[in-house]
Design a protein around this motif. Structure first.
Motif, PDB file in Angstrom:
ATOM      1  N   ILE A 149       0.840  -1.207   0.000  1.00 29.89           N
ATOM      2  CA  ILE A 149       0.000   0.000   0.000  1.00 29.89           C
ATOM      3  C   ILE A 149       0.872   1.253   0.000  1.00 29.89           C
ATOM      4  CG2 ILE A 149      -1.669   1.347   1.348  1.00 29.89           C
ATOM      5  CD1 ILE A 149      -3.018  -1.318   2.053  1.00 29.89           C
ATOM      6  N   SER A 150       1.939   1.241   0.766  1.00 28.19           N
ATOM      7  CA  SER A 150       2.840   2.396   0.821  1.00 28.19           C
ATOM      8  C   SER A 150       3.453   2.686  -0.549  1.00 28.19           C
ATOM      9  CB  SER A 150       3.937   2.138   1.855  1.00 28.19           C
ATOM     10  OG  SER A 150       4.872   3.184   1.842  1.00 28.19           O
ATOM     11  N   LYS A 151       3.939   1.646  -1.239  1.00 28.18           N
ATOM     12  CA  LYS A 151       4.528   1.841  -2.567  1.00 28.18           C
ATOM     13  C   LYS A 151       3.483   2.321  -3.571  1.00 28.18           C
ATOM     14  CE  LYS A 151       8.426  -1.365  -2.397  1.00 28.18           C
ATOM     15  NZ  LYS A 151       8.997  -2.597  -2.979  1.00 28.18           N
ATOM     16  N   THR A 152       2.271   1.812  -3.432  1.00 25.61           N
ATOM     17  CA  THR A 152       1.198   2.227  -4.341  1.00 25.61           C
ATOM     18  C   THR A 152       0.844   3.689  -4.113  1.00 25.61           C
ATOM     19  OG1 THR A 152       0.352  -0.042  -4.445  1.00 25.61           O
ATOM     20  CG2 THR A 152      -1.166   1.727  -5.086  1.00 25.61           C
ATOM     21  N   LYS A 153       0.714   4.093  -2.863  1.00 27.94           N
ATOM     22  CA  LYS A 153       0.413   5.502  -2.564  1.00 27.94           C
ATOM     23  C   LYS A 153       1.549   6.418  -3.005  1.00 27.94           C
ATOM     24  CE  LYS A 153      -2.859   4.872   1.224  1.00 27.94           C
ATOM     25  NZ  LYS A 153      -3.125   5.093   2.670  1.00 27.94           N
ATOM     26  N   GLU A 154       2.781   5.973  -2.824  1.00 20.82           N
ATOM     27  CA  GLU A 154       3.930   6.772  -3.251  1.00 20.82           C
ATOM     28  C   GLU A 154       3.902   6.958  -4.775  1.00 20.82           C
ATOM     29  OE1 GLU A 154       8.711   6.885  -2.538  1.00 20.82           O
ATOM     30  OE2 GLU A 154       7.834   4.916  -2.962  1.00 20.82           O
ATOM     31  N   TRP A 155       3.567   5.904  -5.511  1.00 13.95           N
ATOM     32  CA  TRP A 155       3.434   5.986  -6.964  1.00 13.95           C
ATOM     33  C   TRP A 155       2.352   6.997  -7.349  1.00 13.95           C
ATOM     34  CZ3 TRP A 155      -0.992   3.468  -9.314  1.00 13.95           C
ATOM     35  CH2 TRP A 155      -1.041   3.594 -10.699  1.00 13.95           C
ATOM     36  N   ILE A 156       1.220   6.950  -6.662  1.00 10.96           N
ATOM     37  CA  ILE A 156       0.144   7.895  -6.956  1.00 10.96           C
ATOM     38  C   ILE A 156       0.621   9.328  -6.694  1.00 10.96           C
ATOM     39  CG2 ILE A 156      -2.154   8.698  -6.271  1.00 10.96           C
ATOM     40  CD1 ILE A 156      -2.811   5.715  -5.644  1.00 10.96           C
ATOM     41  N   ARG A 157       1.254   9.543  -5.533  1.00 15.07           N
ATOM     42  CA  ARG A 157       1.720  10.890  -5.165  1.00 15.07           C
ATOM     43  C   ARG A 157       2.766  11.427  -6.151  1.00 15.07           C
ATOM     44  NH1 ARG A 157       1.763   8.933  -0.084  1.00 15.07           N
ATOM     45  NH2 ARG A 157       3.968   8.513  -0.123  1.00 15.07           N
ATOM     46  N   LYS A 158       3.779  10.617  -6.446  1.00 10.85           N
ATOM     47  CA  LYS A 158       4.911  11.097  -7.236  1.00 10.85           C
ATOM     48  C   LYS A 158       4.673  11.058  -8.743  1.00 10.85           C
ATOM     49  CE  LYS A 158       8.608  10.030  -3.953  1.00 10.85           C
ATOM     50  NZ  LYS A 158       9.834   9.233  -3.760  1.00 10.85           N
ATOM     51  N   SER A 159       3.961  10.055  -9.219  1.00  5.74           N
ATOM     52  CA  SER A 159       3.782   9.888 -10.653  1.00  5.74           C
ATOM     53  C   SER A 159       2.419  10.392 -11.121  1.00  5.74           C
ATOM     54  CB  SER A 159       3.963   8.415 -11.028  1.00  5.74           C
ATOM     55  OG  SER A 159       3.667   8.189 -12.376  1.00  5.74           O
ATOM     56  N   VAL A 160       1.365   9.754 -10.660  1.00  8.50           N
ATOM     57  CA  VAL A 160       0.020  10.064 -11.144  1.00  8.50           C
ATOM     58  C   VAL A 160      -0.347  11.516 -10.845  1.00  8.50           C
ATOM     59  CG1 VAL A 160      -2.418   9.430 -11.011  1.00  8.50           C
ATOM     60  CG2 VAL A 160      -0.666   7.641 -10.887  1.00  8.50           C
ATOM     61  N   ILE A 161      -0.116  11.943  -9.591  1.00  6.89           N
ATOM     62  CA  ILE A 161      -0.431  13.327  -9.204  1.00  6.89           C
ATOM     63  C   ILE A 161       0.765  14.241  -9.452  1.00  6.89           C
ATOM     64  CG2 ILE A 161      -1.015  14.847  -7.269  1.00  6.89           C
ATOM     65  CD1 ILE A 161      -2.605  12.461  -6.082  1.00  6.89           C
ATOM     66  N   GLY A 162       1.934  13.818  -9.026  1.00  4.87           N
ATOM     67  CA  GLY A 162       3.133  14.660  -9.131  1.00  4.87           C
ATOM     68  C   GLY A 162       3.465  15.070 -10.549  1.00  4.87           C
ATOM     69  N   LEU A 163       3.272  14.171 -11.508  1.00  3.04           N
ATOM     70  CA  LEU A 163       3.525  14.500 -12.913  1.00  3.04           C
ATOM     71  C   LEU A 163       2.244  14.936 -13.628  1.00  3.04           C
ATOM     72  CD1 LEU A 163       5.919  11.534 -13.850  1.00  3.04           C
ATOM     73  CD2 LEU A 163       6.550  13.892 -13.240  1.00  3.04           C
ATOM     74  N   ASN A 164       1.157  14.966 -12.875  1.00 11.98           N
ATOM     75  CA  ASN A 164      -0.155  15.347 -13.408  1.00 11.98           C
ATOM     76  C   ASN A 164      -0.591  14.440 -14.558  1.00 11.98           C
ATOM     77  OD1 ASN A 164      -2.476  16.940 -13.223  1.00 11.98           O
ATOM     78  ND2 ASN A 164      -1.777  18.317 -14.835  1.00 11.98           N
ATOM     79  N   LEU A 165      -0.289  13.137 -14.438  1.00  9.68           N
ATOM     80  CA  LEU A 165      -0.677  12.189 -15.478  1.00  9.68           C
ATOM     81  C   LEU A 165      -2.185  11.973 -15.499  1.00  9.68           C
ATOM     82  CD1 LEU A 165       2.206   9.568 -15.150  1.00  9.68           C
ATOM     83  CD2 LEU A 165       2.043  11.539 -16.701  1.00  9.68           C
ATOM     84  N   CYS A 166      -2.806  12.157 -14.349  1.00 10.54           N
ATOM     85  CA  CYS A 166      -4.267  12.126 -14.278  1.00 10.54           C
ATOM     86  C   CYS A 166      -4.694  13.364 -13.487  1.00 10.54           C
ATOM     87  CB  CYS A 166      -4.782  10.864 -13.605  1.00 10.54           C
ATOM     88  SG  CYS A 166      -6.586  10.860 -13.449  1.00 10.54           S
ATOM     89  N   PRO A 167      -5.184  14.385 -14.175  1.00 10.11           N
ATOM     90  CA  PRO A 167      -5.525  15.627 -13.475  1.00 10.11           C
ATOM     91  C   PRO A 167      -6.715  15.489 -12.530  1.00 10.11           C
ATOM     92  CG  PRO A 167      -6.049  15.776 -15.823  1.00 10.11           C
ATOM     93  CD  PRO A 167      -5.350  14.472 -15.613  1.00 10.11           C
ATOM     94  N   PHE A 168      -7.330  14.321 -12.477  1.00  6.34           N
ATOM     95  CA  PHE A 168      -8.514  14.116 -11.641  1.00  6.34           C
ATOM     96  C   PHE A 168      -8.218  13.276 -10.395  1.00  6.34           C
ATOM     97  CE2 PHE A 168      -9.397  13.698 -16.218  1.00  6.34           C
ATOM     98  CZ  PHE A 168      -9.809  15.003 -16.434  1.00  6.34           C
ATOM     99  N   ALA A 169      -6.990  12.792 -10.266  1.00 10.69           N
ATOM    100  CA  ALA A 169      -6.649  11.880  -9.173  1.00 10.69           C
ATOM    101  C   ALA A 169      -6.478  12.586  -7.829  1.00 10.69           C
ATOM    102  CB  ALA A 169      -5.377  11.105  -9.511  1.00 10.69           C
ATOM    103  N   LYS A 170      -5.983  13.799  -7.847  1.00  4.30           N
ATOM    104  CA  LYS A 170      -5.624  14.486  -6.604  1.00  4.30           C
ATOM    105  C   LYS A 170      -6.791  14.625  -5.621  1.00  4.30           C
ATOM    106  CE  LYS A 170      -3.039  18.482  -4.951  1.00  4.30           C
ATOM    107  NZ  LYS A 170      -2.284  19.681  -5.365  1.00  4.30           N
ATOM    108  N   PRO A 171      -7.977  15.097  -6.052  1.00  8.29           N
ATOM    109  CA  PRO A 171      -9.069  15.242  -5.083  1.00  8.29           C
ATOM    110  C   PRO A 171      -9.480  13.909  -4.443  1.00  8.29           C
ATOM    111  CG  PRO A 171      -9.582  16.430  -7.106  1.00  8.29           C
ATOM    112  CD  PRO A 171      -8.343  15.635  -7.371  1.00  8.29           C
TER     113      PRO A 171
END
Length: 192
Positions: free
Chosen positions: A15-37
């Motif tokens: 879970i930690s690695k998955t959340k880190e991926w979401i934070r750094k890649s999906v949200i951090g690189l804005n690969l999905c502009p809808f993931a952050k909320p």
């Protein structure tokens, strides 16, 4: 649902690695502009499958689909079914999507839920394995992402140019390059 065969320490790590991926890649690189909320509101359900074959995974997927449609979106907007012990080859997971389509049809959930896939070996059909744009779909573990269709429709309707997301992702990843991706420090499953 089966219990995870390894320790709670492994569960926490996944879970930690998955959340880190979401934070750094999906949200951090804005690969999905809808993931952050959704991430910030803590309405993502993280489920770690203990399945070691497709039949068990399909059974767990059915349980999670039923769970998602019966839960208020304010509690659970989306589900990540992380399956580190089965479909560790991307092509196998990609083929498995045919089974998920049959399941959605059987449960009368077509048009209600969509299933997206992420994988450590994710590769677009027209790209070489090392093409940096493949990283838009690369995750630390194999994942089936269960999305509510009505949420997707609201997003599409509210976004000024939904088609620009793909092109922006391609440009972002090409600018980042492999060296930049490595600097994100994401750790992907050693099983893959």
């Amino acid at each position: 649902m089966n219990t995870l065969p390894d320790s709670s320490e492994l569960r926490d790590e996944i879970i930690s690695k998955t959340k880190e991926w979401i934070r750094k890649s999906v949200i951090g690189l804005n690969l999905c502009p809808f993931a952050k909320p959704t991430f910030q509101s803590n309405t993502i359900r993280y489920v770690i499958s203990s399945a070691k074959n497709k039949k068990s995974l399909l059974s767990e997927l059915e349980t999670e689909l039923k769970q998602l449609v019966s839960t208020d979106p304010l509690t659970t907007e989306t589900t990540l079914l992380i399956h580190p012990f089965v479909l560790t080859d991307f092509l196998d997971q990609n083929d498995f999507l045919d089974d998920t389509d049959v399941l959605l049809d059987r449960l009368d959930l077509e048009g209600t839920i969509q299933i997206a896939n992420f994988h450590p070996q994710f590769q677009f059909a027209d790209k070489s394995i090392n093409d940096i744009t493949n990283f838009v779909g690369r995750s630390p573990y194999p994942i089936l992402h269960l999305l509510r269709e009505d949420s997707i429709s609201r997003i599409v309707d509210s976004h000024p140019n939904i088609d620009s997301i793909y092109e922006n992702n391609r440009k972002t990843l090409q600018k980042l390059g492999h060296e930049g991706w490595q600097k994100l420090g994401l750790k992907f499953s050693e099983r893959n």
